[in-house]
Write an enzyme that holds these catalytic residues in place. Structure first.
Site, short mmCIF file in Angstrom:
data_model
loop_
_atom_site.label_atom_id
_atom_site.label_comp_id
_atom_site.label_asym_id
_atom_site.label_seq_id
_atom_site.Cartn_x
_atom_site.Cartn_y
_atom_site.Cartn_z
N HIS A 1 -3.55 4.30 4.80
CA HIS A 1 -4.62 3.30 4.96
C HIS A 1 -5.94 3.87 4.44
O HIS A 1 -6.63 3.25 3.65
CB HIS A 1 -4.74 2.91 6.43
CG HIS A 1 -5.93 2.06 6.72
ND1 HIS A 1 -6.04 0.77 6.28
CD2 HIS A 1 -7.09 2.33 7.38
CE1 HIS A 1 -7.21 0.27 6.67
NE2 HIS A 1 -7.87 1.21 7.34
N ARG B 1 0.87 -1.18 0.00
CA ARG B 1 0.00 0.00 0.00
C ARG B 1 0.91 1.23 0.00
O ARG B 1 1.52 1.54 1.01
CB ARG B 1 -0.92 -0.03 1.23
CG ARG B 1 -1.53 1.31 1.56
CD ARG B 1 -2.68 1.21 2.51
NE ARG B 1 -2.35 0.73 3.84
CZ ARG B 1 -1.65 1.39 4.75
NH1 ARG B 1 -1.12 2.56 4.49
NH2 ARG B 1 -1.44 0.87 5.94
N TYR C 1 4.37 5.66 11.08
CA TYR C 1 4.69 4.28 11.44
C TYR C 1 5.55 3.55 10.42
O TYR C 1 5.81 2.36 10.55
CB TYR C 1 3.40 3.49 11.73
CG TYR C 1 2.38 3.49 10.61
CD1 TYR C 1 2.50 2.63 9.52
CD2 TYR C 1 1.29 4.36 10.63
CE1 TYR C 1 1.57 2.62 8.50
CE2 TYR C 1 0.34 4.36 9.63
CZ TYR C 1 0.47 3.50 8.56
OH TYR C 1 -0.45 3.50 7.55
C1 LIG Z 1 -14.24 -6.42 12.36
C2 LIG Z 1 -13.44 -5.15 12.25
N1 LIG Z 1 -12.47 -4.91 13.16
C3 LIG Z 1 -11.72 -3.76 13.07
C4 LIG Z 1 -11.98 -2.86 12.08
C5 LIG Z 1 -11.14 -1.59 11.97
N2 LIG Z 1 -10.24 -1.71 10.83
C6 LIG Z 1 -10.53 -1.15 9.65
S1 LIG Z 1 -9.40 -1.49 8.48
C7 LIG Z 1 -8.46 -2.37 9.55
C8 LIG Z 1 -7.17 -3.01 9.09
C9 LIG Z 1 -7.38 -4.05 8.05
O1 LIG Z 1 -6.15 -4.42 7.51
P1 LIG Z 1 -6.05 -5.46 6.33
O2 LIG Z 1 -7.00 -6.58 6.55
O3 LIG Z 1 -4.62 -5.82 6.19
O4 LIG Z 1 -6.56 -4.68 5.05
P2 LIG Z 1 -6.02 -3.34 4.36
O5 LIG Z 1 -6.75 -2.20 5.02
O6 LIG Z 1 -4.56 -3.27 4.57
O7 LIG Z 1 -6.39 -3.42 2.92
C10 LIG Z 1 -9.05 -2.41 10.81
C11 LIG Z 1 -8.48 -3.10 11.98
C12 LIG Z 1 -13.03 -3.13 11.18
N3 LIG Z 1 -13.34 -2.30 10.18
N4 LIG Z 1 -13.73 -4.30 11.26
#
Ligand SMILES: Cc1ncc(C[n+]2csc(CCOP(=O)(O)OP(=O)(O)O)c2C)c(N)n1
Length: 365
Positions: free
Chosen positions: A260, A256, A269
């Site tokens: 985010h 990425r 970070y």
């Molecule tokens: C069930 C749940 N827990 C926490 C969150 C908060 N949250 C949003 S994005 C994220 C990180 C997700 O990372 P990843 O799965 O690696 O996907 P990326 O965003 O890097 O594409 C979190 C913890 C959420 N949206 N849903």
């Protein structure tokens, strides 16, 4: 036999040179110059759309946006492996998947603008709306795939999620269930190295794909910045699903390059030097170098791609700023498919609250 977890599949090197891997090269043998150019155009359009959406958020037209910058090849390569009747369950970053499935760029930002519960009709393009609940896509895709299988449909269902999502219970259940029942699902993990600020090495001490191997599921890693390699492995996995050979887990290794979401500041970070390393592996540059080496680039072609990308971005922008604001009470529509007493009560209460403002605007003017 090559260890598909230790050695990610790659068909184009970062310098644009092709890598010959008989088992995977054969899966994209039909991709001739015109199709290579089309893939390049998809990559450029995806990035252009994303840049436009980020600008719209900065201009106050969107509440939030989750940029896909750097992940174009993982999304385009996998989406272009799908057939029209296959079904994709996306998370919140798969704008290029939505585009490749035929979602109108003019509606793509609706949820991010907060003016619609659902931006498009999923059944018209066989791709779900963005889903923010991390990991939910695995279970939804598994359920859909099982249903389709029981109906006798020979289709593949693909679940998109990130490296962080693989730590969610939902994903664990989806992997376990789909293996037990041979569900025709492709689990497509974009390992973009981060779950917000958490680096992937904290997420898992072993390669993410190895988690799936623990369920006995065929799993492999692919260079996620190599659109041809992603196309090849997703074609193979979707074909397995359609033929009734069960689920496959693909870990697409990518990065990425942006934040985010537009609310995040990645400089807090991660080191700039790391981002620089990944810039050298940029998926669009790589495809461009391949086209250049194979004599497929030209001024006219590049101008045409740019014009298409600009037109798509213009459509995304006009669709955003011209989207009608919903009436406040629309919020209660479609919570359930049928009437519900609790929702009716809440709607009435809110209507009464809004009525309390009647005449205020005139009084103030
Ligand atoms: C069930 C749940 N827990 C926490 C969150 C908060 N949250 C949003 S994005 C994220 C990180 C997700 O990372 P990843 O799965 O690696 O996907 P990326 O965003 O890097 O594409 C979190 C913890 C959420 N949206 N849903």
């Amino acid at each position: 036999m090559v260890d598909k977890i230790a050695y990610p599949v790659q068909l184009i090197q970062p310098d644009g040179l092709r890598v010959f891997r008989p088992d995977y090269t054969s899966l994209v043998r039909d991709i001739r110059p015109d199709q290579l150019r089309d893939l390049y155009e998809d990559l450029v359009v995806a990035r252009r759309m994303d840049v436009e959406a980020v600008a719209l958020q900065r201009q106050g037209e969107l509440g939030l946006w989750a940029p896909l910058l750097g992940q174009e090849a993982a999304q385009v390569g996998s989406a272009r492996a799908l057939r029209p009747d296959d079904y994709a369950f996306i998370s919140y970053r798969e704008h290029a998947v939505a585009y490749c499935r035929g979602v109108d760029p003019g509606v793509m930002t609706r949820m991010w603008r907060g003016c619609a519960h659902s931006a498009w009709d999923p059944s018209s393009v066989n791709v779900t709306n963005p889903a923010i609940v991390v990991g939910s896509q695995g279970l939804h895709a598994t359920g859909y795939a099982m249903g389709a299988h029981l109906d006798g449909a020979e289709i593949a269902t693909i679940a998109y999620f990130g490296d962080g999502a693989t730590s969610q219970g939902d994903l664990a259940e989806a992997l376990g269930f789909s293996m037990s029942f041979n569900a025709p699902v492709v689990f497509f993990c974009q390992n973009n190295q981060f779950a917000i600020s958490e680096p992937v090495h904290l997420q898992s001490p072993v390669p993410i794909a190895q988690r799936a191997a623990g369920y006995g599921m065929p799993a492999l890693r692919v260079d996620g910045n190599d659109v041809l390699a992603v196309l090849a492995v997703t074609r193979q996995a979707t074909q397995r699903a359609r033929e009734g050979s069960g689920p496959t887990f693909i870990e697409a290794i990518t990065y990425r390059m942006g934040p985010h979401t537009t609310s995040d500041d990645p400089t807090r970070y991660r080191a700039a030097a790391e981002t620089e390393i990944w810039k050298a592996r940029d998926p669009i540059d790589r495809m461009r170098r391949l086209l250049d080496r194979e004599g497929l680039l030209g001024e006219e072609f590049l101008a045409r791609v740019q014009a298409t990308a600009d037109a798509v971005a213009a459509r995304l922008r006009s669709g955003t700023v011209e989207a009608p604001d919903p009436a406040p009470l629309d919020l209660f529509d479609h919570v359930y498919s049928t009437d519900h007493p609790l929702i009716d009560e809440e709607r009435e209460q809110y209507a009464a609250y809004l009525a309390g403002f009647a005449g205020i605007e005139e009084a103030l003017s």
